[in-house]
Structure formats: structure tokens, C-alpha cells
Write a protein that holds these residues in place. Sequence first.
Motif: not given
Length: 457
Positions: A166-189
Motif C-alpha cells: 500500500a505504501a509503495e503504490a501510494a508513493r508511486k502515485a505521488g502521495k506523501e506517505v507515512t507507514i506505522l507499525d507497533v513493532i520495532d521494524r518494518p517486515l519484522g515478522t
Amino acid sequence: MEKTKVVIVGASHGGHQSILELLSRYGDNVDITLFEAGDYVSFMSCGMELYLEDQVTNVNDVRNFRPEDFPQPNVAIKNNHEVKAINTDVKTVTVTHDGQTEDYPYDKLILSSGVTPHSLPVPGTELENVFLMRGYDWATKIKAKLEDPEVKHIAVVGAGYIGIEAAEAARKAGKEVTILDVIDRPLGTYLDKELTDILEGHLKDKGVKVITNAQIVEFSGKGAVEAIKTSTGEIKTDLIIQAAGVTANTEWLKGTVNLDGRGWIITNEYLQTNIPDVYAVGDATLAYSIPARKKLPIALATVARREARYVVKHLFEKTPEKPFGGVVGSSALSVFDYHFATSGLNSFTAKRADVVARSSFYQDSLRPKYIPEENGNPEVSVQLFYDPFTHLILGGAILSTYDVTAQGNVIALAIENHLTLENLAEADFFFQPGFDRQWSLLNLAAQNALEEEPFVE
């Protein structure tokens, strides 16, 4: 002779494969009815990012199958039909459609009820422009917002596969993007820190703001969402896409089919439930993990299809000759310029499954050193997970800006066939300097895990 009535619940991968297998093995000796609660049969959510980025022919093509793909007179595919109950004493299912309720008989029942995306348990989820990232309806709504110039900032909650897409598609569409997660790193699981550090830096380089250890307390706004409130501050946004996990779609089965504490369907080694002639496959079940040697939730299309194939093959055997062999659990993803594949266990999933695993991390060039990086010789990172006592390979991941994801299938085969580091260190792969090394990168990664002298060329 009366045909065997087979009822299937759910039109995604498990349901689709069940129909294919039934027709292939039993032809017109079975009477097949598939019920799908939704109005669309059957959107492939794993293709949503491709649709959002205009890389598909049409949104209506992003599906496993169309009802008209099965014109056989012994196949009935009924959308907008929600199965509400199993009446085990009379072998019927209770189904609602257009406000009407009807009971349908079955001889064999295959449950492929799937999962439902989480909506965070915080105030404000009912606001306008708070979306989920799953299914046909949400895909078309998100697409419209990506094309809306009034939507300037998008916040994505959840940094797993779906959130990253979702973040990549939104960024490629020219949007400002913030991604948030409760754990300490993206894709951490999905990946260990050595690989997520690479990807987190790359996300930031591409203009995605990454917030980890995020404690979200509220979605705020008047009518439409305007901000996400966290325990440490507020993030202004025009749109929120929630991609924070899933729940098994099994509430309707409580008290009838055995479920675990989190709602996953419990099956035996033959994928049979506690109810005679009722089987379960797919995302709502616990699947037997070959490397973990126990059942785990593994929500993958590949798992559902293998389970459906097994169930239908043994549908008329009270006790099949052999149990379902299990799955490895393999997946892949692109993160802007990087591509990775992962198979089996990693440090997170091994710990959660109470499996002792050691890891080894290896980096090298894709091809011989005499080929410059700018001529197609990028760095590749390989991580292997293995039993420290037997050296059995339990998992692995491979990442590069070059598409090396097919190597993930090699790791999957190694796990499924109970290969050791020693086996992988000497496995016979081809060499051609236009493609790879004299020793394959997987050979070298295994040799590195065995602490052998590094190969230099």
C-alpha cells in the motif's frame, strides 16, 4: 445412482482449487455447490498492488476465476450467499441470501472460509477515508483516492506485506506517505534485522516516512479522518489504509467446529475437522509446518491450494493411507528497487513456534568480482536458519536489487526434503558468469554457515 453432494464455503484459492480437483477426479459423479458471502467471485487481493499501479489489464481480471469459467451442469457458484451454520445432525448448511434463509444438504463439506482484515480497536475507525486493504470493493476505493489530487497524504497502519504494498503504490502515485507499525521494524515478522535494515533505509530513501514502535490511540477528524494520534504525537493525514493483520472468519463455527483460542480451525493430520465429512483448508486453519514440525497459521494461497488438492484426493477415504505432508510457507515481495523471497522459519517465527534455530548471514556479488556492479553485478544478501545440532535447514531468505526470488524456491525444496547445510554447501547448480558464481550464492551461504574458508575469485 445419486450424485455425491459436495458443498464448498468460500470462493478464494481453497474453494477454487477444490472445484478443479473435484471435476478432474470425479467428473459428473459429484454435485458441487460453492457459496461465497461477497458479491464478487473471486478477487485476488495479492494482485491489488499491481492493479493500484496500473499494471493489470482490468480490475475485473484480478481474480482466481469467474463463475462462467465453470459451465458444467453439476457446478453451482452462488455469490451473495452467506453460510450461517452447519446442521451436523441432518447434514445441511443454513444459508442466507437477499434476506431469505434456506438449508442446503451436503454429503461432504469443505470449509475455505478465509480471513477478515483487522480494524484497529481505537476510536475513529468509522470516519470517512479510513480504509482496509483487502477485497474488490476496497481496491476500487483506494484506487480512486490515489487518483484524487485532494488526497495528498496517506498513512498506512501496518508494515507487513500488505502495508508495504500500500505504501509503495501510494508513493508511486505521488502521495506523501507515512507507514506505522507497533513493532520495532518494518517486515519484522518476515525477515531478520540484517535484511530489514536494508529495506527500511530504502523505504526512507524513496520518501516513505517510517514510524516504528507506534502506539496508536485514535483516528481523529470531523466526518472524515484528519489525523492519527499516537502516544507520542499526531500525524496529519487525508487517508488511512489499515493493514494490521487478519482474523479467522470462523465466528459462525463456534460451538460446532473445534477452534483454537484465536479462532483458527483445528483439523487432524488428514485435514478433517471434528465433524464427520467436514474438512477445512486455507487461511482460517492451522497448517502443518514442515520446518516447525507443528501446526501454525500460514495464510498463503499456495498452502490453501495444496490442502484442497489433498482433501479432494482423499475425500472418499475414511482414513487416508497417508496424512497431509505439510507445507514450508514461502513468499516474496518487491520493495521499490529491492526484491526478496523467504521460505520456512526466521528468528521471529522460530521463537514463536518454540523451535531452536541458528542463523547465518552472507553477502556477496551476484556474479564474479571481475564484473562491475554497473554492468549488472549487484550485491545479494542471503540468510539461512538451521538446527544447530543436526544442521537441518529450517528457513532462509534472499534479497537483492536483482530479481533473485526464484532462489527462494530452492530454499523451500531444501527444507521440504530435509536437506542439511552440508547438502546445500555442495549442491550441484549451474555456473555461467553472465548469471551467477562458480559456487552458487546458496552454496556459498551454506559454506559460510559452516564457517568454511571463504571462496575468493
